[in-house]
Design an enzyme around this catalytic site. Structure first.
Site, PDB file in Angstrom:
ATOM      1  N   SER A 166       0.842  -1.216   0.000  1.00 35.46           N
ATOM      2  CA  SER A 166       0.000   0.000   0.000  1.00 35.46           C
ATOM      3  C   SER A 166       0.869   1.255   0.000  1.00 35.46           C
ATOM      4  CB  SER A 166      -0.869   0.046   1.264  1.00 35.46           C
ATOM      5  OG  SER A 166      -1.864  -0.906   1.214  1.00 35.46           O
ATOM      6  N   ASP A 212      -6.973  -7.283   5.362  1.00 39.33           N
ATOM      7  CA  ASP A 212      -6.209  -8.201   4.507  1.00 39.33           C
ATOM      8  C   ASP A 212      -5.749  -9.456   5.245  1.00 39.33           C
ATOM      9  OD1 ASP A 212      -6.472  -6.539   2.323  1.00 39.33           O
ATOM     10  OD2 ASP A 212      -4.633  -5.428   2.779  1.00 39.33           O
ATOM     11  N   LYS A 230     -12.997  -8.861  -2.459  1.00 40.82           N
ATOM     12  CA  LYS A 230     -11.535  -8.759  -2.584  1.00 40.82           C
ATOM     13  C   LYS A 230     -11.075  -9.476  -3.858  1.00 40.82           C
ATOM     14  CE  LYS A 230     -10.814  -6.176   0.886  1.00 40.82           C
ATOM     15  NZ  LYS A 230     -10.333  -4.826   0.624  1.00 40.82           N
TER      16      LYS A 230
END
Ligand code: S3P
Length: 440
Positions: free
Chosen positions: A27, A317, A344
């Site tokens: 990220s 996640d 997802k």
């Protein structure tokens, strides 16, 4: 990127003893690439994650005519300034990366040209209405295929600020709006329903931006970015697989160094501690504006728990590997309020339920979660010897490879090529720390 099919077999048992500095954060790496590209001046990014998703993002910015030099894990990004991006020649391929697509859609909303974004078959199946609605309110026009990619983004030089209350706890959505807000007249305010990763705010601050944040709201006005140097921390989401591996195997201890511990990312740490895990964070410090620590994890006898839904987003996640931990625990673990897992890289609730059943675990699938009856730390999974499908989802693949450590016979997991989106060295690192996992 196209990869040949990779199936892996993991041998149960073994002990994990290691010190490891795992892969860098996916990220944060993508945010660094995007912001450095639109900053004024040259930015040096050290320890970038060298993975498919990050490379999709680098290639996307190159397609928008940003010069980026890559030398292993270090980047030099020659920022073109906020208005220096140029119309791409072709459709930009975001590969498997939802972050790349959703953040770029926000960024491209403020350009005076149109662009088209697409992705692999998984990404082309993911919902985009969540970003289309606010970005169109700001003045962009976005054409989708039934709210899914490919997206055509008709940017506008006249974006207007909005006050937007998100009804999904999504950092990608929040970040998409914040990147558009850099181009919009007025103060944009975005409010999230619960704690999520705040990497975008932190990274904007590193690039010299001024923003106000209060509780779950951020206010950002139109402004420019100034080039800077960024060092990327280790990805908590990636090393969490080995944290759980150490917890569920006997006599194990792993030390994970330089791990990002952003509050919006470590719901899994809180949940594992509630389950009785022996985990300690030491040497807490900051790296390029992000909190990091070294994490020590030792074998533990885990207990099932009722998970508080306030932790769903900050562990978003980690659910595949957390549910493997739950399957090894004594007692029942219940997860609700997690419908987002169905959107997802694959429907993760369904994928985990199928795989756990193949391991002989009793599970009940809910629309918004799952209930798992743990086998207890002295027992083994009763594997049905049918290869477990990862559905081309990197985190499902890695979670079931770790689950194989406590099975009664070797476990095969199929279509693991997707692991390269977030953790290209996973198999090598796994073998180095004491997990016997081989290509079949
Ligand atoms: C990400 C946010 C999360 C997460 C994804 C990366 C990001 O997605 O699942 O892996 O980089 O902002 P959502 O924002 O859709 O929850």
């Amino acid at each position: 990127m196209q990869h040949h099919r990779l199936d892996f077999q993991v041998t149960p048992g073994g002990t994990i003893t290691a010190e490891l500095s795992g892969p860098r954060d996916k990220s944060i790496s993508q945010r660094a690439v995007i912001m450095a590209s639109i900053a004024n001046g040259t930015s040096y990014i050290n320890n970038i994650l060298n993975s498919d998703d990050v490379n999709s993002c680098i290639n996307a910015m190159r397609a928008l005519k940003v010069t980026i030099e890559k030398n292993n894990n270090d980047l030099v990004v020659y920022g073109v300034g906020k208005t220096g991006l140029q119309s791409p020649k072709d459709t930009i391929d975001c590969g498997n990366s939802g972050t790349c697509m959703r953040l770029l859609t926000g960024l491209l909303s403020g350009q005076d040209f149109s662009s088209e974004l697409t992705g692999d078959s998984s990404l082309r199946n993911r919902p985009m209405s969540r970003i289309i609605t606010p970005l169109e309110q700001m003045g962009a026009k976005i054409i989708a295929n039934n709210n899914k990619p490919p997206l055509t983004i008709i940017g506008s030089k006249n974006l207007q600020a909005i006050n937007y209350k998100m009804n999904i706890a999504s950092a990608q959505l929040q970040s998409s709006i914040l990147l558009a807000a850099l181009y919009a007249k007025g103060d944009t305010q975005v409010t999230t329903p619960s704690t999520i990763r705040d990497h975008t705010q932190r990274m904007l601050t590193q690039f010299g931006c001024k923003l106000q944040s209060h509780n779950n709201s951020i206010v950002l006005h139109e402004q420019q970015l100034t080039a800077t140097d960024i060092n990327i921390p280790v990805d908590f989401s990636s090393v969490c697989f080995f944290m759980v591996a150490a917890l569920i195997t006997k006599n194990s201890e792993i030390i994970l160094t330089n791990v990002g511990i952003n509050t919006g990312r470590i719901g899994a740490l809180t949940i594992l501690l509630q389950m009785g895990a022996n985990i300690t964070c030491i040497n807490k410090r900051e790296l390029s504006g992000e909190p990091v620590a070294d994490i020590i994890v030792r074998s533990s006898q885990l207990q099932g728990i009722n998970i508080a839904s306030k932790y769903v987003a900050s562990a978003i996640d980690e659910w595949p590997i957390l549910l493997i931990a739950a399957a090894c625990a004594s007692g029942v673990t219940r997860l609700h309020g997690a419908k987002e897992l169905r959107y997802k890289e694959t429907d993760r609730i369904a994928a985990i339920a199928v795989g756990l059943k193949q391991l002989g675990v009793t599970v009940i699938e809910h629309d918004d979660g799952i209930t798992v009856k743990g086998i207890g730390s002295n027992n083994k999974f009763n594997y049905n010897n049918i290869a477990i499908e990862s559905y081309h989802d990197h985190r499902i693949a890695m979670a079931f490879i770790i689950a194989g450590l406590v099975a009664d016979t070797p476990v095969t997991v199929t279509n693991c090529q997707s692991i390269s989106t977030s953790y290209p060295n996973f198999i090598t690192d796994a073998n180095n720390i004491g997990i016997d996992v081989q290509l079949v």
